[in-house]
Design an enzyme around this catalytic site. Sequence first.
Site, PDB file in Angstrom:
ATOM      1  N   GLY A   9       9.531   0.184  -0.794  1.00 53.02           N
ATOM      2  CA  GLY A   9      10.144   0.629  -2.052  1.00 53.02           C
ATOM      3  C   GLY A   9       9.807   2.072  -2.346  1.00 53.02           C
ATOM      4  N   ASN A  10       8.586   2.493  -1.950  1.00 47.93           N
ATOM      5  CA  ASN A  10       8.198   3.878  -2.181  1.00 47.93           C
ATOM      6  C   ASN A  10       8.784   4.828  -1.141  1.00 47.93           C
ATOM      7  OD1 ASN A  10       6.644   3.316  -4.465  1.00 47.93           O
ATOM      8  ND2 ASN A  10       4.911   2.704  -3.225  1.00 47.93           N
ATOM      9  N   LYS A 122       0.714  -7.417  -7.083  1.00 47.05           N
ATOM     10  CA  LYS A 122       1.872  -6.652  -6.622  1.00 47.05           C
ATOM     11  C   LYS A 122       2.255  -5.565  -7.620  1.00 47.05           C
ATOM     12  CE  LYS A 122       5.221  -5.831  -3.732  1.00 47.05           C
ATOM     13  NZ  LYS A 122       4.911  -5.239  -2.414  1.00 47.05           N
ATOM     14  N   LYS A 208       7.268  -7.764   0.208  1.00 50.96           N
ATOM     15  CA  LYS A 208       8.378  -7.491   1.124  1.00 50.96           C
ATOM     16  C   LYS A 208       7.955  -7.545   2.588  1.00 50.96           C
ATOM     17  CE  LYS A 208       8.584  -3.461   1.960  1.00 50.96           C
ATOM     18  NZ  LYS A 208       7.783  -2.604   2.869  1.00 50.96           N
ATOM     19  N   LYS A 266       0.851  -4.941   4.731  1.00 50.98           N
ATOM     20  CA  LYS A 266       1.530  -4.439   5.927  1.00 50.98           C
ATOM     21  C   LYS A 266       0.713  -4.749   7.178  1.00 50.98           C
ATOM     22  CE  LYS A 266       4.080  -0.664   3.701  1.00 50.98           C
ATOM     23  NZ  LYS A 266       3.947  -1.229   2.354  1.00 50.98           N
TER      24      LYS A 266
END
Length: 312
Positions: A9-10, A122, A208, A266
Amino acid sequence: MRIVIALGGNALLRRGEAMTADVQRRNTRVAAEAIAPLAAEHQLIVTHGNGPQVGLLALQGAAYKPDEAYPLDVLGAETEGMIGYMLEQELGNVLPFEQPLATLLTMVEVDADDPGFTNPTKFVGPVYEKADADRIRSEKNWVFKQDGDKWRRVVASPLPKRIFEIRPVRWLLEQRTIVICAGGGGIPTMYEKGKERHLVGVEAVIDKDLCSELLAREIGADLLIMATDAPAVCLDWGKPSQKAIHKARPGDMKQFDFPAGSMGPKVDAACHFAETTGKAAAIGALADIAGMVRGELGTIIDGRFGGLSWHG
């Protein structure tokens, strides 16, 4: 190869940037230009984050009375449509006209008893100074945690259990379609207790990267790429002693601790994908996607490596 590319998103709306449609469109165009060259040789599935965007929609919803505000699952669906539309359009502008593209709203099942509901981690929405975060916390009863030198809202992030639209994703891939799906980790849903097969939305945001990893396994992807705003997974980020990991086995990464709200998921997703499939996962900058496919840039996690190595 069949490649899942998870756009952070970033990466689509960078830290501190104005959350306007024009800014997001510009960043989406950059993402499309980075992804498009891979389409000639590989099957592509694109997922994306939505933390800044869903947070913005929640702020806009503050104009409603508390009992009228739209819940996070509905806001997640809105961001899937919004970001998917921009990605599909910008990819279409740089790919051959005959290349089919499709954006798929994606519902994901979570467990009602997931511990994530008791410990929100989150990050969503913009960054705030502490005084502003404290004011909003008292007004809206939101939970805030420190993000670098700023503060951001945090919400529950339960683990993804099942992707309901996995069969349509496979059907589209069989037709050589570039599929944009599982945006923002998918729309969080669960089966209501006491009611057989009655699906309801959940006030949460699924990570995500963890959802992208589940998707990559279920469609038999050869490579999972997580594109973020960092060139690689680094130790001592932002310090003179900073070091960037180039290649590692999943077991090599377990000796390090990474932030739960950003790089941690991640690394967890990359390690789980590599361990369970015997294939590779990569983490790095959006501009370096092609280099990650070649194994030259970013951090590559693969159980077949001999050990840990570092960039330059």
